[in-house]
Design a protein around this motif. Structure first.
Motif, PDB file in Angstrom:
ATOM      1  N   ALA A  43      -5.948  -0.431 -18.022  1.00 45.04           N
ATOM      2  CA  ALA A  43      -6.785   0.579 -17.382  1.00 45.04           C
ATOM      3  C   ALA A  43      -7.872   1.043 -18.345  1.00 45.04           C
ATOM      4  O   ALA A  43      -9.030   1.198 -17.990  1.00 45.04           O
ATOM      5  N   ARG A  44      -7.472   1.229 -19.581  1.00 46.22           N
ATOM      6  CA  ARG A  44      -8.395   1.780 -20.547  1.00 46.22           C
ATOM      7  C   ARG A  44      -9.492   0.806 -20.940  1.00 46.22           C
ATOM      8  O   ARG A  44     -10.645   1.189 -21.093  1.00 46.22           O
ATOM      9  N   LEU A  45      -9.124  -0.440 -21.159  1.00 42.30           N
ATOM     10  CA  LEU A  45     -10.091  -1.412 -21.657  1.00 42.30           C
ATOM     11  C   LEU A  45     -10.339  -2.502 -20.626  1.00 42.30           C
ATOM     12  O   LEU A  45     -10.525  -3.673 -20.966  1.00 42.30           O
ATOM     13  N   GLY A  46     -10.350  -2.090 -19.354  1.00 42.63           N
ATOM     14  CA  GLY A  46     -10.455  -3.055 -18.265  1.00 42.63           C
ATOM     15  C   GLY A  46     -11.592  -4.049 -18.403  1.00 42.63           C
ATOM     16  O   GLY A  46     -11.430  -5.238 -18.114  1.00 42.63           O
ATOM     17  N   GLY A  47     -12.738  -3.591 -18.856  1.00 39.56           N
ATOM     18  CA  GLY A  47     -13.894  -4.465 -18.946  1.00 39.56           C
ATOM     19  C   GLY A  47     -13.989  -5.234 -20.254  1.00 39.56           C
ATOM     20  O   GLY A  47     -14.957  -5.961 -20.489  1.00 39.56           O
ATOM     21  N   GLU A  48     -13.016  -5.072 -21.122  1.00 38.39           N
ATOM     22  CA  GLU A  48     -13.075  -5.720 -22.441  1.00 38.39           C
ATOM     23  C   GLU A  48     -12.106  -6.897 -22.479  1.00 38.39           C
ATOM     24  O   GLU A  48     -11.199  -7.006 -21.676  1.00 38.39           O
TER      25      GLU A  48
ATOM     26  N   PHE B 290      -1.383   0.658 -19.312  1.00 37.44           N
ATOM     27  CA  PHE B 290      -2.192   1.649 -20.019  1.00 37.44           C
ATOM     28  C   PHE B 290      -3.457   1.031 -20.608  1.00 37.44           C
ATOM     29  O   PHE B 290      -4.572   1.509 -20.383  1.00 37.44           O
ATOM     30  N   PHE B 291      -3.281  -0.057 -21.357  1.00 37.22           N
ATOM     31  CA  PHE B 291      -4.465  -0.631 -22.000  1.00 37.22           C
ATOM     32  C   PHE B 291      -5.333  -1.412 -21.021  1.00 37.22           C
ATOM     33  O   PHE B 291      -6.540  -1.522 -21.217  1.00 37.22           O
TER      34      PHE B 291
ATOM     35  N   ARG C  85       0.923   3.937 -27.601  1.00 36.76           N
ATOM     36  CA  ARG C  85      -0.293   4.187 -26.833  1.00 36.76           C
ATOM     37  C   ARG C  85      -1.335   4.809 -27.747  1.00 36.76           C
ATOM     38  O   ARG C  85      -2.517   4.564 -27.625  1.00 36.76           O
TER      39      ARG C  85
END
Ligand code: SF4
Lengths: 452, 257
Positions: B170-175, B167-168, B138
């Motif tokens: 959620a973190r980079l949802g718009g990417e 995890f990713f 992570r």
């Protein structure tokens, strides 16, 4: 000539780095659709520096140009060093670029005082506003409140940040007066009180209206410098305990003083940073927060300093040998926590497992309980305890298991900064570091063995 | 499923397709025949052996029954142990998990809380090491940007992508991003809000970084190096937290390998 972002980053990361280690997290913020970032509750280390510290946040100063003149600080006005200032946009862009690449968990923004406290804070607010409002950034932000900032600006800062901190800097009023003449104790405690009150109010509102803006949901923390001034470990620990209670702080950080200036009010320039002491303070702080210890159980007026050779929990246990050994199958959870070598995880595993059947040494080992030290303080099925007390060889063996091996420069040709002061002293007088470590270790073992 | 009858140790090797459903089919087989095979092999492990080999076909119906049985009879914690333990890269994980399940069904869910029992300790050990590695990744995944897409390569010991996924995302949802697990040839791909986790046949490689990407990598390296306190260098400590095997994929340490 305009400085490049690379130059600014170098200067402003360097100025911020002596600030404590790893300070991520504390709040679990859910990400919103399409936005960037989530806030990950347990805190996440993204890299480890060559000295082994966790890098979690982009930790920089907004600027290191300071109009204050605190004696213990490299950035003080009267010091001659390269200066730099980020524009809010530069810093916001850098944060986003680092975050998207998963280099960091968020931003830790601190600053020297650029002109006035309010002006500085306004610029910090602008960075946070850009991040939150313009870039839709939901990652973690820790901001330092500058002493002397007006309440309205603190309020605004707290609505944008996850965590706020006000540095208490030095452990007592008189030290503060002596070394940081531009800051008063009141200037530090007032925002601390304001933050505590605002955070409590916001939590209350949040239970009423789910969408009320959260004020510093990860709470506040503070930091103090250890070893620049004469306070005892006991005084520092009492202060810590008081801060946790009075201001509901989430964390207190300690930083070993590294001499930065020739100044008659400060320790001499060749003084070594008291890293062992700092380490013991963190261990004791841990005992306060997770092991249900009170400060006066750990230290007291008559013995106000930590032993460099024993961790504080071990120190407590040797002073209370009459309470041991405890039966791991029966002892209350609180008592398990006090056994040297048994941490929170092990204690919890024991609590779960013993409900299903009694435990012996084999079971404990398989569960991952480390017995090196614990064996002298526990009994269990088929094991009446390796508790010694008879015969000096036996006592020595126990002492050897209990002392902290980390502070004797073990096997190192070079003197480690983490070695106990006595080792450093011997080495300074010309004893080879490895030998110095061994000599002091033997002495510590003897000394402890005699008290067992 | 129950274990009234004693388990027989069988001189037999189960072979399955490497999937979780395939493994659960093996579990079904083992319970049905009340036998503990000598080994359970995924395809990549097949090798000449003295024991007879038994192919266990993946049967979604049987796998489903095992899955439900675990959840209903042994509880969610045991279900999690089986699912996460199965992500382990350790060669004998299947047998370890099978023993754990036999213990649970044989003696009841309480036995699985006896953390000192060898079967339990071993299964939880698998889980702990998978979770440890996922937690490391992570933090240690390093993305590079190319044409609006973020890409990263990792070489984990365990199949960590399923644990990194939420995890990713959620973190980079718009990417748009991808993480390629080069050790297991698996890729996690998140594009236009949709996520897929799949095997790849040919190895992937990331394009050479462009000027802007290189600049950010330089900035990060510079930041990383600035943070180190020269007099406190402590390689051993760094190595415990960040073992060398991670370094080749870390922007800041790549060139020190
Ligand atoms: S105000 Fe802060 S930055 Fe300025 S001299 Fe004092 S401690 Fe250093």
């Amino acid at each position: 000539m305009e400085q490049s972002v690379m130059e600014k980053l170098t200067i402003l990361a360097d100025s911020a780095k002596y600030d404590v280690a790893c300070t991520s997290s504390g709040s679990g913020r859910r990400s919103r659709a399409g936005g960037l970032g989530s806030c990950y509750a347990p805190g996440c280390c993204h890299a480890f520096t060559a000295d082994g510290r966790c890098v979690s946040l982009l930790k920089v100063l907004m600027t290191n140009c300071c109009s204050f003149d605190c004696a213990y600080c490299v950035n003080r006005r009267s010091n001659d060093l390269p200066r730099a200032t980020f524009t809010p946009r530069e810093l916001a862009d850098l944060t986003i670029a680092f975050y998207r690449r998963n280099y960091i968990e968020g931003l830790f923004l601190s600053s020297a005082v650029l002109g006035t406290a309010d002006y500085t804070t306004e610029r910090m607010i602008e960075v946070l506003r850009l991040l939150r409002e313009e870039y839709g950034f939901h990652g973690y932000i820790h901001a330092k409140a500058i002493p002397g900032t007006s309440p309205a600006l603190i309020q605004r800062l707290g609505c944008l940040a996850d965590r706020l901190s006000v540095n208490i800097e030095l452990p007592s009023e008189s030290s503060l007066h002596l070394l940081a003449p531009d800051k008063g104790r009141r200037e530090i405690l007032r925002p601390m009180g304001q933050i505590a009150a605002a955070a409590a109010a916001s939590r209350e509102e949040l239970t009423l209206y789910r969408h009320a803006p959260a004020f510093a949901p990860a709470g506040q923390s503070t930091q103090m410098i250890v070893g620049a001034t004469p306070e005892t470990d006991y005084q520092i620990l009492r202060l810590t305990e008081g801060l946790y209670h009075k201001y509901s702080l989430k964390r207190v950080f300690y930083s070993a003083y590294i001499p930065v200036a020739e100044d008659s009010r400060l320790p001499a320039l060749d003084t070594k940073p008291p890293l062992v002491r700092e380490h013991r303070l963190y261990q004791a702080d841990w005992l306060l927060r997770f092991y249900q210890f009170r400060a006066e159980e750990i230290l007291d007026q008559s013995s106000p300093y930590f032993s460099p050779y024993l961790d504080p929990k071990c120190g407590w246990a040797v002073r209370h040998l009459e309470l041991f050994p405890v039966d791991v199958n029966r002892a209350p959870y609180e008592m398990l926590l006090r056994v040297p070598g048994i941490g929170v995880k092990s204690a919890q595993r024991i609590r779960t497992a013993r409900r299903q059947g009694t435990l012996g040494l084999e079971e404990l080992k398989r569960m991952g309980v480390v017995l090196k030290r614990a064996q002298y303080f526990i009994t269990c099925r088929g094991f009446t305890g390796a508790s010694g007390g008879r015969g000096s060889a036996r006592r020595q063996q126990i002492a050897r298991a209990l002392i902290d091996p980390g502070v004797f420069n073990a096997g190192c040709e070079q003197l480690s900064l983490f070695s106990a002061p006595a080792v450093q002293q011997l080495a300074a007088q010309g004893t080879p570091p490895r030998l110095a470590g061994r000599l002091v270790q033997e002495e510590a073992v003897q000394c402890l063995a005699n008290t067992l | 499923m129950s274990g009234q009858h004693p388990l027989r140790e069988a001189d037999l090797i189960y072979c399955y397709d490497g999937s979780l459903a395939g493994f659960f089919s093996c579990v079904f087989e083992s319970f049905a025949r009340r036998e503990l095979p000598f080994a359970i092999w995924p395809p990549e492990e097949e090798q000449p052996s003295l024991c007879p080999v038994q192919e266990i076909p993946t049967d979604p119906g049987r796998a489903g029954r095992v899955r439900r049985g675990i959840r209903e009879k042994l509880g969610p914690a045991a279900a999690k142990t089986a699912a996460i333990g199965f992500l382990s890269g350790q060669p004998d994980k299947e047998l370890a998990l099978l023993r754990y399940l036999h213990l649970g069904f044989g003696e009841g869910p309480g036995a699985l809380k006896q953390l000192g029992r060898p079967e339990v300790a071993e299964a939880l050990g698998l889980v702990r090491s998978v979770e440890w590695e996922a937690e490391k990744y992570r933090g240690f995944v390093r993305f590079e940007e190319s044409g609006g897409m973020l890409g990263a390569v990792i070489h984990p010991k365990n199949h960590v992508l399923p644990l990194l996924r939420p995890f990713f995302c959620a973190r980079l949802g718009g990417e748009d991003f991808l993480i390629y697990d080069a050790a297991h040839k698996e890729v996690l791909l998140h594009q236009a809000g949709k996520t897929r986790l799949e095997q790849v046949t040919a190895p992937l490689s990331l394009p050479e970084p462009d000027a802007a990407e290189s600049e950010y990598q330089q900035l990060w390296k510079q930041f990383y190096e600035t943070l180190a306190i020269a007099g406190r260098r402590n390689d051993r400590c760094r190595m415990t937290h960040c073992p060398k095997r991670f370094w080749a994929d870390l922007t800041e340490l790549r060139d020190q390998v």
